[in-house]
Design an enzyme around this catalytic site. Structure first.
Site, PDB file in Angstrom:
ATOM      1  N   GLU A 187     -16.601   9.227  15.991  1.00  0.00           N
ATOM      2  CA  GLU A 187     -15.701  10.377  16.082  1.00  0.00           C
ATOM      3  C   GLU A 187     -16.520  11.641  16.340  1.00  0.00           C
ATOM      4  O   GLU A 187     -17.612  11.818  15.797  1.00  0.00           O
ATOM      5  CB  GLU A 187     -14.950  10.498  14.756  1.00  0.00           C
ATOM      6  CG  GLU A 187     -14.046  11.708  14.605  1.00  0.00           C
ATOM      7  CD  GLU A 187     -13.393  11.767  13.222  1.00  0.00           C
ATOM      8  OE1 GLU A 187     -12.486  12.596  13.050  1.00  0.00           O
ATOM      9  OE2 GLU A 187     -13.796  10.993  12.327  1.00  0.00           O
ATOM     10  N   LYS A 226      -6.166  12.375  17.793  1.00  0.00           N
ATOM     11  CA  LYS A 226      -6.013  11.974  16.390  1.00  0.00           C
ATOM     12  C   LYS A 226      -4.698  12.484  15.816  1.00  0.00           C
ATOM     13  O   LYS A 226      -4.450  13.689  15.762  1.00  0.00           O
ATOM     14  CB  LYS A 226      -7.198  12.500  15.576  1.00  0.00           C
ATOM     15  CG  LYS A 226      -7.267  11.958  14.152  1.00  0.00           C
ATOM     16  CD  LYS A 226      -8.551  12.429  13.482  1.00  0.00           C
ATOM     17  CE  LYS A 226      -8.718  11.812  12.104  1.00  0.00           C
ATOM     18  NZ  LYS A 226      -9.986  12.270  11.464  1.00  0.00           N
ATOM     19  N   CYS A 236     -10.786   7.322  12.688  1.00  0.00           N
ATOM     20  CA  CYS A 236     -11.149   7.507  11.286  1.00  0.00           C
ATOM     21  C   CYS A 236      -9.952   7.424  10.329  1.00  0.00           C
ATOM     22  O   CYS A 236      -9.446   6.339  10.062  1.00  0.00           O
ATOM     23  CB  CYS A 236     -11.890   8.833  11.142  1.00  0.00           C
ATOM     24  SG  CYS A 236     -12.889   8.965   9.622  1.00  0.00           S
ATOM     25  N   VAL A 274     -16.868   9.037   5.278  1.00  0.00           N
ATOM     26  CA  VAL A 274     -17.581   9.783   4.237  1.00  0.00           C
ATOM     27  C   VAL A 274     -17.616   8.950   2.962  1.00  0.00           C
ATOM     28  O   VAL A 274     -16.848   7.994   2.808  1.00  0.00           O
ATOM     29  CB  VAL A 274     -16.900  11.145   3.970  1.00  0.00           C
ATOM     30  CG1 VAL A 274     -16.853  11.975   5.246  1.00  0.00           C
ATOM     31  CG2 VAL A 274     -15.489  10.953   3.400  1.00  0.00           C
TER      32      VAL A 274
END
Length: 288
Positions: free
Chosen positions: A51, A123, A156, A183
């Site tokens: 991304e 997205k 994501c 993350v």
């Protein structure tokens, strides 16, 4: 953009982890070119990048985001990736900050073949502070025919929303490409796989499609990214996973497996066994 005819057969896909330089398009072209060439040299026919591989992710506001964004047509990163796809006779999927003529700013992903762009995804589900830097995607979840079967994209956090995978599956997608910037999860248990692996494995299993998720590594403005890219088969089991650094992972997949599984498995037919008349599809209750 266009589409090519489908000639489903086994092929080699790669997910390349990169560590972008925030706001530096030229540096990131160099970084992604090295990753693409490395993957192609080792046999990849389709390379997936993370991304926001074109300009980084941690923008504070729209002004910063705009300074690192570029149009689909004529953007430096898209032109560079297209040239590589043509030179190496491969396909490339990567995330980039997209600017539009009407002032839109999107966290987008592009799928490129040797002849140029084939599909664009913006997205849909923005995460955390992304609302400060990007507009929510407005193209839905396109699925296109390619030499590798029917292919769609998500980005994501989209993977955490079950409707993302399902939107691709009901259009007959064999493969979901997922540029990501995963993350750390504060509740991650040390003896368990990364939660992101569980999420994409569940999406693959419940929708009977392959998933190739390329996640970045490194730290940007204090935000750590875990890497841990994954390629998952249509039954939900990982074919390849990465660590937390500069790495490329590979897997051979055959999209015919998705169609055979959907048609012939008498026990696991989640698309056909849905009971649409029994579902509540209204907005979330405000008391939930």
């Amino acid at each position: 953009m266009g589409s090519t005819s489908r000639t489903s057969s086994a092929f080699t896909i790669a997910c390349a982890q990169t560590n972008p330089v925030l706001g530096d398009i030229d540096a990131n072209i160099d970084i992604t070119e090295l990753a693409i060439r490395d993957a192609a040299t080792r046999g990849a026919q389709l390379v997936v990048l993370p991304e926001c591989a074109s300009g980084g992710w941690a923008f504070l506001d729209r002004g910063e985001s705009e300074s690192a964004a570029q149009p689909l047509n004529g953007g430096k990163t898209i032109l560079a990736w297209s040239a590589l796809a043509k030179e190496l006779n491969i396909w490339v999927c990567g995330g980039f900050g997209e600017s539009t003529a009407d002032g839109g700013l999107y966290n987008s992903a592009v799928l490129l073949g040797p002849e140029g762009p084939v599909s664009l995804y913006r997205k849909v589900h923005l995460w955390n502070t992304e609302f400060l830097a990007f507009d929510p995607g407005n193209l839905g979840f396109p699925v296109v025919d390619t030499p590798f079967g029917r292919v769609g994209m998500l980005i994501c956090y989209d993977a955490w929303i079950p409707e993302s995978f399902r939107s691709l599956a009901v259009q007959g997608a064999d493969l979901a490409l997922a540029p990501s910037d995963w993350v750390p999860n504060p509740h991650q248990q040390e003896d368990m796989p990364p939660l992101a692996h569980i999420v994409v494995s569940a999406g693959a299993h419940s929708n009977q499609m392959y998933v190739a998720a390329a996640s970045r590594y490194g730290t940007e403005r204090g935000q750590e990214f875990i890497g841990q890219s994954a390629i998952v088969n249509h039954t939900g089991w990982p074919l390849a996973t990465a660590g937390d650094g500069n790495e490329v992972i590979f897997a051979e997949i055959d999209p015919r497996g998705t169609r055979e599984s959907r048609r012939n498995d008498p026990f696991n037919r989640p698309l056909w066994d849905r009971r649409l008349d029994q579902y509540t599809l209204s907005d979330l209750d405000t008391d939930v």
